[in-house]
Design a protein around this motif. Structure first.
Motif, PDB file in Angstrom:
ATOM      1  N   ASP A  64       0.823  -1.207   0.000  1.00  0.00           N
ATOM      2  CA  ASP A  64       0.000   0.000   0.000  1.00  0.00           C
ATOM      3  C   ASP A  64       0.860   1.262   0.000  1.00  0.00           C
ATOM      4  O   ASP A  64       0.563   2.223  -0.719  1.00  0.00           O
ATOM      5  CB  ASP A  64      -0.939  -0.003   1.208  1.00  0.00           C
ATOM      6  N   ASP A  65       1.928   1.258   0.799  1.00  0.00           N
ATOM      7  CA  ASP A  65       2.823   2.420   0.833  1.00  0.00           C
ATOM      8  C   ASP A  65       3.494   2.632  -0.519  1.00  0.00           C
ATOM      9  O   ASP A  65       3.629   3.765  -0.985  1.00  0.00           O
ATOM     10  CB  ASP A  65       3.879   2.248   1.920  1.00  0.00           C
ATOM     11  N   LEU A  66       3.900   1.547  -1.151  1.00  0.00           N
ATOM     12  CA  LEU A  66       4.547   1.647  -2.454  1.00  0.00           C
ATOM     13  C   LEU A  66       3.568   2.154  -3.515  1.00  0.00           C
ATOM     14  O   LEU A  66       3.915   3.019  -4.319  1.00  0.00           O
ATOM     15  CB  LEU A  66       5.116   0.296  -2.880  1.00  0.00           C
ATOM     16  N   ASN A  67       2.346   1.647  -3.497  1.00  0.00           N
ATOM     17  CA  ASN A  67       1.334   2.127  -4.445  1.00  0.00           C
ATOM     18  C   ASN A  67       1.044   3.605  -4.229  1.00  0.00           C
ATOM     19  O   ASN A  67       0.882   4.364  -5.192  1.00  0.00           O
ATOM     20  CB  ASN A  67       0.055   1.308  -4.320  1.00  0.00           C
ATOM     21  N   LYS A  68       0.972   4.024  -2.971  1.00  0.00           N
ATOM     22  CA  LYS A  68       0.711   5.431  -2.674  1.00  0.00           C
ATOM     23  C   LYS A  68       1.850   6.304  -3.199  1.00  0.00           C
ATOM     24  O   LYS A  68       1.599   7.346  -3.814  1.00  0.00           O
ATOM     25  CB  LYS A  68       0.548   5.614  -1.162  1.00  0.00           C
ATOM     26  N   ALA A  69       3.087   5.871  -2.970  1.00  0.00           N
ATOM     27  CA  ALA A  69       4.237   6.641  -3.448  1.00  0.00           C
ATOM     28  C   ALA A  69       4.264   6.709  -4.972  1.00  0.00           C
ATOM     29  O   ALA A  69       4.575   7.751  -5.555  1.00  0.00           O
ATOM     30  CB  ALA A  69       5.528   6.023  -2.920  1.00  0.00           C
ATOM     31  N   MET A  70       3.911   5.603  -5.632  1.00  0.00           N
ATOM     32  CA  MET A  70       3.895   5.596  -7.098  1.00  0.00           C
ATOM     33  C   MET A  70       2.804   6.511  -7.635  1.00  0.00           C
ATOM     34  O   MET A  70       2.997   7.207  -8.629  1.00  0.00           O
ATOM     35  CB  MET A  70       3.715   4.164  -7.602  1.00  0.00           C
ATOM     36  N   GLN A  71       1.644   6.524  -6.976  1.00  0.00           N
ATOM     37  CA  GLN A  71       0.558   7.393  -7.424  1.00  0.00           C
ATOM     38  C   GLN A  71       0.921   8.860  -7.231  1.00  0.00           C
ATOM     39  O   GLN A  71       0.629   9.703  -8.092  1.00  0.00           O
ATOM     40  CB  GLN A  71      -0.725   7.054  -6.675  1.00  0.00           C
ATOM     41  N   GLU A  72       1.567   9.182  -6.090  1.00  0.00           N
ATOM     42  CA  GLU A  72       1.990  10.565  -5.871  1.00  0.00           C
ATOM     43  C   GLU A  72       2.997  10.998  -6.921  1.00  0.00           C
ATOM     44  O   GLU A  72       2.915  12.111  -7.454  1.00  0.00           O
ATOM     45  CB  GLU A  72       2.583  10.711  -4.472  1.00  0.00           C
ATOM     46  N   ARG A  73       3.940  10.122  -7.235  1.00  0.00           N
ATOM     47  CA  ARG A  73       4.952  10.461  -8.236  1.00  0.00           C
ATOM     48  C   ARG A  73       4.317  10.603  -9.618  1.00  0.00           C
ATOM     49  O   ARG A  73       4.681  11.497 -10.389  1.00  0.00           O
ATOM     50  CB  ARG A  73       6.047   9.385  -8.262  1.00  0.00           C
ATOM     51  N   ALA A  74       3.353   9.740  -9.929  1.00  0.00           N
ATOM     52  CA  ALA A  74       2.684   9.835 -11.227  1.00  0.00           C
ATOM     53  C   ALA A  74       1.929  11.161 -11.344  1.00  0.00           C
ATOM     54  O   ALA A  74       1.946  11.794 -12.403  1.00  0.00           O
ATOM     55  CB  ALA A  74       1.736   8.657 -11.413  1.00  0.00           C
ATOM     56  N   SER A  75       1.290  11.582 -10.264  1.00  0.00           N
ATOM     57  CA  SER A  75       0.572  12.862 -10.318  1.00  0.00           C
ATOM     58  C   SER A  75       1.551  14.023 -10.451  1.00  0.00           C
ATOM     59  O   SER A  75       1.270  15.002 -11.150  1.00  0.00           O
ATOM     60  CB  SER A  75      -0.313  13.039  -9.088  1.00  0.00           C
ATOM     61  N   GLN A  76       2.721  13.932  -9.799  1.00  0.00           N
ATOM     62  CA  GLN A  76       3.729  14.975  -9.948  1.00  0.00           C
ATOM     63  C   GLN A  76       4.239  15.043 -11.383  1.00  0.00           C
ATOM     64  O   GLN A  76       4.409  16.128 -11.938  1.00  0.00           O
ATOM     65  CB  GLN A  76       4.900  14.728  -9.000  1.00  0.00           C
ATOM     66  N   VAL A  77       4.449  13.891 -11.984  1.00  0.00           N
ATOM     67  CA  VAL A  77       4.923  13.854 -13.372  1.00  0.00           C
ATOM     68  C   VAL A  77       3.855  14.414 -14.299  1.00  0.00           C
ATOM     69  O   VAL A  77       4.152  15.198 -15.203  1.00  0.00           O
ATOM     70  CB  VAL A  77       5.316  12.410 -13.773  1.00  0.00           C
ATOM     71  N   ASN A  78       2.598  14.027 -14.065  1.00  0.00           N
ATOM     72  CA  ASN A  78       1.520  14.538 -14.912  1.00  0.00           C
ATOM     73  C   ASN A  78       1.374  16.045 -14.771  1.00  0.00           C
ATOM     74  O   ASN A  78       1.125  16.743 -15.753  1.00  0.00           O
ATOM     75  CB  ASN A  78       0.199  13.847 -14.568  1.00  0.00           C
ATOM     76  N   GLN A  79       1.518  16.571 -13.573  1.00  0.00           N
ATOM     77  CA  GLN A  79       1.447  18.019 -13.386  1.00  0.00           C
ATOM     78  C   GLN A  79       2.605  18.705 -14.101  1.00  0.00           C
ATOM     79  O   GLN A  79       2.427  19.755 -14.717  1.00  0.00           O
ATOM     80  CB  GLN A  79       1.472  18.370 -11.898  1.00  0.00           C
ATOM     81  N   GLY A  80       3.777  18.094 -14.031  1.00  0.00           N
ATOM     82  CA  GLY A  80       4.940  18.663 -14.700  1.00  0.00           C
ATOM     83  C   GLY A  80       4.785  18.656 -16.204  1.00  0.00           C
ATOM     84  O   GLY A  80       5.148  19.595 -16.881  1.00  0.00           O
TER      85      GLY A  80
END
Length: 87
Positions: A64-80
């Motif tokens: 769950d922690d890994l999925n959360k971190a991956m989702q946060e990073r994906a949203s950061q990349v999408n915003q960028g």
């Protein structure tokens, strides 16, 4: 001559079996004392996963922690990427 080949094959298989046994035994060792002392002095606690339920809960928590971190990073990349596309 055939006996020598058979004996050498059995010896080779015995060596491989001993090496495999040692390797598997080495992966199931507890955390070394020096590592646990260093981690505890740094404020890091090793999770206790002695029982099957604890181990399963720990695996779920890590997943769950890994999925959360991956989702946060994906949203950061999408915003960028969306900011780069803007003129």
């Amino acid at each position: 001559m055939k006996v020598f080949g058979l004996v050498s094959l059995v010896v080779a298989l015995a060596i491989v079996a001993v090496l495999a046994k040692n390797q598997l035994a080495a992966t199931h060792q507890a955390v070394p004392l020096a590592a646990s002392q260093a981690a505890s002095s740094a404020g890091v606690a090793f999770p206790d996963a002695g029982r099957g339920d604890d181990a399963r809960r720990l695996q779920d928590q890590v997943r769950d922690d890994l999925n959360k971190a991956m989702q946060e990073r994906a949203s950061q990349v999408n915003q960028g990427l969306s900011e780069v596309d803007k003129p």
